[in-house]
Every structure is written in structure tokens, then in C-alpha cells.
Design a protein around this motif. Structure first.
Motif, PDB file in Angstrom:
ATOM      1  N   TYR A 480       0.859  -1.010  -0.120  1.00 10.73           N
ATOM      2  CA  TYR A 480      -0.028  -0.170   0.159  1.00 10.73           C
ATOM      3  C   TYR A 480       0.949   1.491  -0.030  1.00 10.73           C
ATOM      4  O   TYR A 480       1.846   1.482   0.793  1.00 10.73           O
ATOM      5  N   TYR A 481       0.366   2.197  -0.756  1.00  8.52           N
ATOM      6  CA  TYR A 481       1.478   3.439  -1.020  1.00  8.52           C
ATOM      7  C   TYR A 481       0.279   4.660  -1.059  1.00  8.52           C
ATOM      8  O   TYR A 481      -0.577   4.588  -1.993  1.00  8.52           O
ATOM      9  N   HIS A 482       0.421   5.552  -0.059  1.00  7.82           N
ATOM     10  CA  HIS A 482      -0.237   6.918  -0.274  1.00  7.82           C
ATOM     11  C   HIS A 482       0.165   7.639  -1.395  1.00  7.82           C
ATOM     12  O   HIS A 482       1.503   7.664  -1.493  1.00  7.82           O
ATOM     13  N   GLN A 483      -0.549   8.366  -2.148  1.00  9.81           N
ATOM     14  CA  GLN A 483      -0.076   9.112  -3.432  1.00  9.81           C
ATOM     15  C   GLN A 483      -0.680  10.384  -3.292  1.00  9.81           C
ATOM     16  O   GLN A 483      -1.871  10.445  -3.401  1.00  9.81           O
ATOM     17  N   ILE A 484       0.210  11.278  -3.908  1.00 13.78           N
ATOM     18  CA  ILE A 484      -0.471  12.777  -4.351  1.00 13.78           C
ATOM     19  C   ILE A 484       0.295  13.133  -5.601  1.00 13.78           C
ATOM     20  O   ILE A 484       1.504  13.308  -5.588  1.00 13.78           O
ATOM     21  N   THR A 508      -4.631  14.926  -7.991  1.00 10.73           N
ATOM     22  CA  THR A 508      -5.424  13.555  -7.632  1.00 10.73           C
ATOM     23  C   THR A 508      -4.341  13.047  -6.630  1.00 10.73           C
ATOM     24  O   THR A 508      -3.228  13.123  -6.453  1.00 10.73           O
ATOM     25  N   ALA A 509      -5.170  12.309  -5.634  1.00  9.61           N
ATOM     26  CA  ALA A 509      -4.398  11.563  -4.598  1.00  9.61           C
ATOM     27  C   ALA A 509      -5.223  10.201  -4.158  1.00  9.61           C
ATOM     28  O   ALA A 509      -6.240   9.813  -4.503  1.00  9.61           O
ATOM     29  N   ILE A 510      -4.373   9.380  -3.503  1.00  5.75           N
ATOM     30  CA  ILE A 510      -5.009   7.999  -2.980  1.00  5.75           C
ATOM     31  C   ILE A 510      -4.533   8.065  -1.513  1.00  5.75           C
ATOM     32  O   ILE A 510      -3.234   8.288  -1.345  1.00  5.75           O
ATOM     33  N   PHE A 511      -5.443   7.787  -0.694  1.00  6.92           N
ATOM     34  CA  PHE A 511      -4.857   7.433   0.578  1.00  6.92           C
ATOM     35  C   PHE A 511      -5.709   6.054   1.017  1.00  6.92           C
ATOM     36  O   PHE A 511      -6.613   5.805   0.695  1.00  6.92           O
ATOM     37  N   TYR A 512      -4.750   5.492   2.022  1.00  4.33           N
ATOM     38  CA  TYR A 512      -5.186   4.384   2.662  1.00  4.33           C
ATOM     39  C   TYR A 512      -5.615   4.576   4.138  1.00  4.33           C
ATOM     40  O   TYR A 512      -4.806   5.083   4.598  1.00  4.33           O
ATOM     41  N   VAL A 513      -6.528   4.205   4.500  1.00  8.24           N
ATOM     42  CA  VAL A 513      -7.169   4.391   5.812  1.00  8.24           C
ATOM     43  C   VAL A 513      -6.986   3.050   6.595  1.00  8.24           C
ATOM     44  O   VAL A 513      -7.536   2.034   6.323  1.00  8.24           O
ATOM     45  N   MET A 562      -6.139   0.142  -9.936  1.00 13.28           N
ATOM     46  CA  MET A 562      -6.597   0.934  -9.217  1.00 13.28           C
ATOM     47  C   MET A 562      -5.791   1.296  -7.754  1.00 13.28           C
ATOM     48  O   MET A 562      -6.138   2.538  -7.608  1.00 13.28           O
ATOM     49  N   MET A 563      -4.948   0.577  -7.621  1.00 14.30           N
ATOM     50  CA  MET A 563      -4.079   0.936  -6.291  1.00 14.30           C
ATOM     51  C   MET A 563      -3.031   2.052  -6.420  1.00 14.30           C
ATOM     52  O   MET A 563      -2.499   2.433  -5.390  1.00 14.30           O
ATOM     53  N   THR A 564      -2.542   2.541  -8.034  1.00 12.74           N
ATOM     54  CA  THR A 564      -1.696   3.281  -7.850  1.00 12.74           C
ATOM     55  C   THR A 564      -2.361   4.224  -8.963  1.00 12.74           C
ATOM     56  O   THR A 564      -3.024   4.109  -9.881  1.00 12.74           O
ATOM     57  N   LEU A 565      -1.781   5.622  -8.997  1.00  9.31           N
ATOM     58  CA  LEU A 565      -1.889   6.639  -9.923  1.00  9.31           C
ATOM     59  C   LEU A 565      -1.192   6.301 -11.302  1.00  9.31           C
ATOM     60  O   LEU A 565      -0.087   5.709 -11.242  1.00  9.31           O
ATOM     61  N   ARG A 566      -1.528   7.196 -12.144  1.00 14.40           N
ATOM     62  CA  ARG A 566      -0.786   6.963 -13.444  1.00 14.40           C
ATOM     63  C   ARG A 566       0.747   7.432 -13.181  1.00 14.40           C
ATOM     64  O   ARG A 566       0.786   8.686 -12.506  1.00 14.40           O
TER      65      ARG A 566
END
Length: 632
Positions: A480-484, A508-513, A562-566
Motif C-alpha cells: 500500500y502506498y499513499h500518493q499525491i 489526484t490523490a490516493i490515501f489508505y485508511v 486501481m491501487m496506484t496513480l498513473r
């Protein structure tokens, strides 16, 4: 008439010897004297010559008040105002024994002086001079003083007239041009005015100290060269290298080999295989795996070190009026833009605000406190306003640091790589170019096309990520990787830690809670602007502004795509994980304490014997000004 008879008798006395030695290499003649007669001493016959006696042998004149000439054993004992003249070399003393077959004049027991063509004056009590080879050898201490007042002494040595070279051996001490030296052996070429040092060489100049295995000093051009375990100590610096060339007139240095410079003022270390340094204007060029180490005291009473390496590192200064106007204008614009808070003027009301009901893992969004790693020599740099007009040329010093190709930075909590780095005190901004990457606490990674870091009051104030800014924070290893991700990001720092970050231009960002320490949900966010507040490296609050889109997915639902941004790229293998990955060079411990109080500093005992009071006066003057060797 009487004088003519005396001269005729002397010539007749010389004839038998000359004839007997016609086949010999070496012939001796009695040229003149006031009186000559045969005497017998202990059963041996001598020719007793008195009154301005002059002998000639091997193109050499021997003059004295009187002499006993033993024709059978072929030697002359000369007494009183003895003087040997051979071309431009003159030796004087009270007495000598001249052994004719050996071509050797031996002075013993009284002060002997040798003066060469350049006026160099050698004094000793024991000296042998070979009139055929034109070589003088002295024993039991001798000192030489030149016409400018420089002194060289040793226990033993020699002078070769044909090549005009003095050699000093055993406990050599030298004073020349306000510099003091000791060594095991010294050759002084009077033609070239060059002194060569061999074995256990040390030098002192004012408050500076040098040691090496050997070297030379070209007095005419004021050039020095030292090699073999070279160590230099000044009030502010300590230097180690394999070889050193120094031009005293131009005040520039070239250091080679395993080079290390310890700067005690700016608390920095310079490492390189080749270091070129000029004083006016100040410029240093580092080659052959160079590196810089910046040291800073921490709150625990210890020292934090930041290591930076590149293929080439250059540091130089210019006076403000010498700086290119375009360079100054660009720096002024960069600084003005860096001081602007992009959200302060017209910050839109947030359309969505959250403090995370499901809290991100610790440090998940904390950007690295890169303050110390990129400050370089910022502790000693001052910001200059290039727009201020002075009635006279602005001579304020401006500093520049340039690092080119394969730049690597290591600090315990942060690491950096990029192709090039530039810094100038005009704007106090460090700029990173071409694929810069920052790793923080091993779990966070920051990338962008280029980066800038503003330094204010000797501390990092802001960090800027330009084009394709991407922040990744590893929550669970390889999973798991948080991403901005955004076109541009700005980080704000307080006390060396990031306190706020702004992502702008479409985020765009992805956060794991996590819930109960277990990651259960992935939140995906989109907005035009994102700003976050942090405390002690922990995210306290994030605000999303304009065109907000938010989705949440349980982690079991996620596909790998889905787990990572482009453009996601996690590259820990490129991280310089230790300081040895930045530079494997050894850091020498300081030798400052060992260099004081310098028990081997020259005392010039021999010179005191033959040039009484001269060196005492020089040493007293130096002592009056300040001790040569000091320790803080």
C-alpha cells in the motif's frame, strides 16, 4: 733587490717538486711568500714559509700567514688568515691541513667560512674542501646565511661548487621568507634558487602548520610542492592530501590524491581526488569523486551530518557589481516569487474539509525536512538585494555552488538524487534539475521535473516541486502506498520540519485508511487545490478546494491498476541508503591537538653559535606578534 732574491729562492725551491711530479695529475706551486726556509721538526724536514704565503693547486689559490710544507708526506699545514680561492668560491679560517694527494683542505677547531658566488655564507668548525672536485663537506654542525637573511642549518652537509648546490643532512632547520622548515635532508640549488626537502618535512608560517614526507620550494617564483601524507593546519582549516602545489604569489593551490578539507568555521568537510583553489576571487573546483559534508549541532548535543557528492562540484564568489545583470535579475525574480504564498491572496472557501475519520498511517503524507541537506554553505551566505543602487560599486560578496552530474545527498532521515544542483546567495535558493528524487525516512518518495528550496535565516523555509510533482509514502511494504500527484507543489517548513503543503493545478490523490491498525479502505480524491497542515511530521488536517471528487473503496475490491496513480514509480533501489553510497572516502580525525605546542619547532642552536643573536631576534619578534603554534 732583497725581494727579488726571495722570489728567486722560492722558485728554485719549487722546481724539484714540480719535476718530481711532472707525471702526476696534480701539481702544487708556491707562488709567493716573504720568506721560506728549511726546518726540522721531530726528525722530519719541512719548508717553513712565512709572510703572505700563496700556493697554487688544482686551479685553486691557498693563502695564509705561514705554512709548514712537508714535501715527503705531501701535505701543508697552513696557519693564520687561511684563505682558499677557487673561481667564485672562497673559504677562510684560522688553520687547515692540506693533503696534496687527496686534494683535500681540512679546516678544524676554529670558525670556517665558505662564501659562494651568490654571497651565501656557510659557517662551521669542521670542513673538508676537495680542490679537484670542488666539494666542501662539513661536520658537527654548520649554518648557512644568504644575502637576504635566510638561514639553513644542519649537523652535517656539503657544498658542490660546480653545480652550486648546498646539501644539509640530519636535523635540518630553515628560515626563509618568514617561513620555518625542518626536515631530514635539504638540497638548496643556488642557481635555480630552489630548496628540496626530504624526509619528515614540517613547515610553519604565522599560525599555519604543514607536514609531509618531502617537497620543494621555488624561492624565485614562490612556488611550493609537498607530497606524501601532506597535512596542513590553519586557524580555520585542516587539510589532508597526497600532494599539494601552492603558488604563493597568485595565492592558489592544487591538491591531489586523497584530499580532505575540514572547515571549522562553517562546519563543513570537503572530500575529493583533486581540489583546485584560488583565493582572489575565491574559487574551489572539486573533481575525482568529490563530496561535501555539512555538519550541524542538534538538540541532543550531537552533530547531524549531510553528505553530498557529484561528478564535479564548484564553489566560487563574485562581488555584486561583477555578477551578470541577467543572472542577478533572474535570481531576484525567483526570490520574489518564492516569497509569495499562492493561497494567501485569494484563497477560495473550501468546498470540502475533512480530518480523516479513518486516520492515515503515521507520516504517510509528511514531506522530507530537506533543510540541512540542501543548505550547502548557506550558514555563511547572505542574501543580497541586487536592485539596491549604491553610489560606488557594490562589493558585497555573492556565493555560488554548482554540482554537476550524478548528484547524491545522504542524511539519516533524508536522501536525494538528481543530475545537477545550483545554489546562489543572490536568492538563497537551491535548484535541483533532471529527475530529482527525495526519500524521507525510507518510506516517503518525492519526484518532479525540477525542485527548488528557499533558505531563510539559515534554515529551510520552502520547497517547490515543478511539473509532474508526485509524492509517494509507503504504508505497508510492497503493498500500500499513499500518493499525491499534481503539476506543482509547495512545502512550508518550521524548525526543520514540514508544517504545511499545497498541491495545485489539478490534484489526484490516493490515501489508505486504517481501522484498528488494519488498512481497510482506499480513498481516491481529485480537486484543483489541496492543502494540508502537519505537526511533528503528522498530518493533522487536509483541505480540498474546487472541483472536488471523492471515492472510497474497500481494499479487497481493488485491482492492481486501481491501487496506484498513473506514472507511479517506486524506486527505493536508487536511494543512497548510507553515507558510503554517497562517498566511500575516509574522514580523518582532527590532528589539531597533536600539532601543539610543536616541540619540534626549530630552535636554531647551530645558527645561534655562528650567527649569534640573529635568529633570537627573529623569534622574539614573532613571539611578540603571537606564538607560532596555537590551539583553541
Amino acid at each position: 733587490m732583497r725581494r727579488a732574491l726571495i722570489v728567486m729562492m722560492l722558485m728554485l725551491l719549487s722546481v724539484p717538486l714540480c719535476r718530481a711530479q711532472e707525471e702526476r695529475d696534480s701539481l702544487i706551486r708556491l707562488v709567493s711568500a716573504d720568506r721560506a726556509r728549511l726546518v726540522e721538526i721531530d726528525g722530519r724536514e719541512y719548508r717553513r714559509v712565512t709572510g703572505n704565503a700563496v700556493f697554487f693547486h688544482n686551479n685553486t689559490y691557498l693563502r695564509c700567514d705561514s705554512a709548514y710544507w712537508n714535501v715527503d708526506d705531501e701535505y701543508i699545514d697552513a696557519i693564520g688568515h687561511v684563505r682558499i680561492e677557487q673561481e667564485n668560491t672562497v673559504l677562510t679560517g684560522d688553520s687547515l691541513k692540506y693533503v696534496i694527494p687527496a686534494n683535500t683542505a681540512s679546516f678544524r677547531g676554529h670558525v670556517v667560512e665558505l662564501v659562494d658566488a651568490d654571497g651565501n655564507l656557510l659557517r662551521t668548525n669542521y670542513l673538508d674542501y676537495n680542490t679537484k672536485d670542488s666539494i666542501a663537506v662539513f661536520y658537527h654542525g654548520g649554518a648557512m646565511k644568504d644575502t637576504t637573511g635566510n638561514i639553513i642549518e644542519s649537523l652535517n652537509g656539503k657544498y658542490e661548487s660546480r653545480i652550486k648546490t648546498f646539501e644539509f643532512v640530519n636535523k635540518v632547520e630553515m628560515f626563509t621568507d618568514s617561513i620555518f622548515f625542518i626536515c631530514d635532508r635539504l638540497l638548496y640549488d643556488t642557481r635555480r634558487n630552489v630548496a628540496d626537502f626530504y624526509g619528515h618535512t614540517k613547515g610553519w608560517y604565522d599560525e599555519n602548520h604543514l607536514s609531509s614526507s618531502s617537497g620543494w620550494y621555488d624561492r624565485a617564483n614562490e612556488n611550493f610542492f609537498f607530497t606524501g601524507d601532506v597535512h596542513i593546519l590553519t586557524r580555520d582549516y585542516e587539510v589532508w592530501c597526497d600532494s599539494l602545489f601552492y603558488d604563493r604569489m597568485l595565492d592558489d593551490s592544487r591538491l591531489y590524491g586523497d584530499v580532505m578539507l575540514l572547515d571549522t568555521v562553517d562546519k563543513a568537510i570537503v572530500l575529493a581526488g583533486k581540489l583546485l583553489y584560488w583565493s582572489e576571487p575565491r574559487r574551489a573546483e572539486l573533481y575525482r569523486e568529490p563530496a561535501l559534508v555539512m555538519m550541524e549541532d542538534n538538540d541532543d548535543g550531537g552533530v547531524d551530518s549531510t553528505f553530498m557528492a557529484a561528478d564535479t562540484i564548484i564553489y566560487y564568489t563574485q562581488r555584486m557589481f561583477e555578477v551578470d545583470s541577467v543572472v542577478a535579475a533572474l535570481a531576484k525574480t525567483r526570490r520574489e516569487e518564492a516569497l509569495v504564498d499562492p493561497l494567501a491572496k485569494n484563497e477560495p472557501a473550501p468546498q470540502d474539509s475533512s480530518s480523516f475519520s479513518g486516520r492515515p498511517a503515521a507520516d504517510s503524507l509528511s514531506a522530507p525536512p530537506v533543510t540541512d541537506s540542501l543548505s550547502l554553505s548557506a550558514d555563511s551566505l547572505s542574501v543580497t538585494d541586487s536592485t539596491v543602487l549604491e553610489p560606488k560599486p557594490d562589493t558585497t560578496g555573492v556565493d555560488f555552488v554548482e554540482a554537476y552530474h550524478h548528484v547524491r545527498i545522504f542524511r539519516d532521515d533524508m536522501q536525494v538524487t538528481c543530475d545537477s544542483l545550483l545554489f546562489t546567495s543572490l536568492d538563497s535558493i537551491a535548484r535541483l534539475f533532471k529527475e530529482p528524487v527525495i526519500w524521507y525516512e525510507t518510506t516517503s518518495q518525492i519526484t518532479a521535473d525540477s525542485m527548488q528550496f528557499l533558505i531563510r535565516d539559515k534554515s529551510l523555509d520552502k520547497g517547490f516541486l515543478f511539473s509532474n510533482a508526485f509524492v509517494i509514502s509507503e504504508e505497508e511494504e510492497n503493498r500500500y502506498y499513499h500518493q499525491i500527484k499534481s503539476p506543482e507543489m509547495v512545502g512550508y517548513f518550521e524548525n526543520g520540519q514540514i508544517s504545511r503543503f499545497d498541491a495545485m493545478g489539478g490534484v489526484t490523490a490516493i490515501f489508505y485508511v486504517s481501522e484498528d491498525s488494519v488498512i481497510t479502505t482506499m480513498n481516491q480524491k481529485e480537486c484543483r487545490i489541496m492543502t494540508g497542515r502537519l505537526k511533528d511530521g503528522q498530518v493533522q488536517r487536509i483541505l480540498y478546494m474546487e472541483n472536488i471528487k471523492s471515492d472510497a473503496y474497500p481494499v479487497w475490491y481493488l485491482t492492481p491498476e486501481m491501487m496506484t496513480l498513473r506514472d507511479f514509480e517506486w524506486i527505493p533501489e536508487l536511494r543512497p541508503a548510507t553515507r558510503h553510497a554517497v562517498t566511500p572516502r575516509y574522514i580523518y580525525p582532527s590532528e589539531r591537538k597533536q600539532c601543539a605546542p610543536a616541540p619540534d619547532f626549530p630552535a636554531f642552536v647551530v645558527s645561534g653559535r655562528y650567527f649569534g643573536g640573529y635568529m633570537d631576534g627573529i623569534l622574539s619578534e614573532i613571539e611578540r606578534r603571537k606564538p607560532l603554534i596555537w590551539i583553541e
